[in-house]
Write an enzyme that holds these catalytic residues in place. Sequence first.
Site, short mmCIF file in Angstrom:
data_model
loop_
_atom_site.label_atom_id
_atom_site.label_comp_id
_atom_site.label_asym_id
_atom_site.label_seq_id
_atom_site.Cartn_x
_atom_site.Cartn_y
_atom_site.Cartn_z
N GLU A 256 5.75 15.27 -43.02
CA GLU A 256 6.16 14.47 -44.19
C GLU A 256 6.02 15.43 -45.36
OE1 GLU A 256 5.64 13.13 -47.59
OE2 GLU A 256 3.87 12.06 -46.86
N CYS A 295 4.27 11.59 -53.10
CA CYS A 295 5.42 12.05 -52.32
C CYS A 295 6.58 11.08 -52.41
CB CYS A 295 5.01 12.26 -50.86
SG CYS A 295 4.33 10.79 -50.07
#
Length: 668
Positions: A256, A295
């Site tokens: 990720e 993020c």
Amino acid sequence: MKEIASYAMGQWVAPDAAARSVDCAITGAPFARIGNGTLDTKAMLIHAREVGGPALRAMNFHERAKMVKALAMALGEHKQALYDLSFHTGATQKDHMIDIDGGIGTMFVFASKGRRELPEAHVYVDGELEQLSRHRSFMGQHICTPLRGVGVHINAFNFPVWGMLEKLAPTLLAGVPAIVKPASSTAYVTELAVKIMLDSGLLPEGALQLISGGVGDLFDGLGPQDVVSFTGSAQTALMLRSHPSIAQNSTRFIAEQDSLNASVLGPDAAEGSEEFDLFIKEVMREMTAKAGQKCTAIRRIMVPDAQVQAVIKAISAKLDALTIGDPREESTRMGALVSASQKRDVLAMVDTLATESKIVWRDEARVPTTGAFVSPVLLHCESPDTATEVHATEAFGPVSTVMGYRDLAHAAALVAKGEGSLVTSLITADPAIATAFVAEAAPWNGRIYINNRHSMKESTGHGSPLPHMVHGGPGRAGGGEEMGGIRGVMHYMQRTAIQGSPDMLTAIGQKWVPGADQITGPAHPFTRRFSELLLGETLHTASRTITLEDIETFAHFTGDTFYAHMDEAAAARNPFFPGRVAHGYLLLSFAAGLFVEPNEGPVLANTGLDSLRFMKPVVAGDAIKVALTVKRKTTRNEEYGEVRWHVSLTNQDDELCATYELLTMNAL
């Protein structure tokens, strides 16, 4: 000076001469020391595999789910200590709620899903049976079992608690031990959370280890049963993914990473509408929460061309009222970046973005001069079709760029220029707009968040990954997935196709398979307690003949006078029926009458039925009978458990007319 220790092979290991300092984000002064050059990371892998793995696999899914829940409760009892320490990362109290409370909440969700969606067993049966032979004596079934390796978790600096727990919960639930490696700049918060969990005494030895500092030669020891779950930059992900051990052993690698997330204001959301105001609120929250160090934060703000100036004005007004400062102060709405080096990186990225976008809001005068504080930066890109940096450069801080779009297809095309995002949000009240946009944008996103006046009171926000849903994204976002409920658990398990007789599949999957041996119990199964019932225990009932009077009485009593039950000629014209037929629900009612034991006993409640199928019509004169078989048992609490019964209803020629699964709660 705080000493950030590692936890390896049952021992805490303090920093040594190789340690480096970690600064406080608020003051910039040295705050802690981290790192030990002698840490034997390969031995940690062996310890996890040989000690932690067997201990976890000895527990079934439900026992591990209870453990995860208890760990979450232990962390919850020490939240204040975690809050107090986390302030040094530059995070505000609201930021703590995202990280610490969010991480604990994630563990609770996985614990709950583990109890509700996984069996009280050691093997997970995945999907339906496959009939591989004509007479069902040879069948196929997919199962999932825990990997025999280690979950190596490489976590980012922005969420030192949630980032660990959202990986740890599904790993432990799968029955796999974990080695956690947090980012050094905030590892002191992770260390405290690990200490709380270890001190609780809930974890078996070897189930959880911690590397504070460098990983040494850890990756050299990875094998085909291990899993690496990484969160961080694309550059670091590429370096780790390219390690020879990962390539040679096909070690699972979940990434990720960088993501140019977008938020799109729908063409229907005019200035002054509830959707317009909601859009501004979402953008403002994502720019400033965790000082933009998320993020999932909104990096690209996409609005209809005619709305560009209105959006810039509205966001700027919100930024004018923003209080930036010491996160420990209640009045502060945005704290500091995590470190001086992170501040340098963000400012450099802003300079890069400014080469093709205009800065329309920035106020350095309101930023404290100590520590890692920065001003939010709002930019406007007038030519998003030809610009490159705005779709490729992620300033991991309170930085976002407004750009206009011509129509919905253009907006989706701009989203795709990011080459893969964790999330894109769409603010619209028009289902047609949402349908068209999702069709174009979904391949480029791990998640699409749609919000409007109808859902905004209960929505969780653009930037909130939820444990129920997958968190990840294609392309630039890493190509991996985390969480997603039980999907996340499957990352740490091996799916295997099992082929054999029904008896073999029953034994392996701990779930009775039709065609397997049936057992005749010593008494009616409804008189036997949960603990006494055996898989395959079956009651074969007497038969009951269905009459035309039964059909007509049921029709008039229920009001279900559908022509197939009442009109012989019309029913005969139906390609599915030979003439008038019995109601399906009449058959279910009569089936219950055949197998129910009416006296008070251990059966406490009928909670429903699943997988109902009608295979063959039943007409007046047919005689039906039932086979009721214990298919699966699941303990629910200390008083009762759920029994899943396989019910098959056949006629006088032993032809299968209906089948379903009955669920009852039975006293233990």
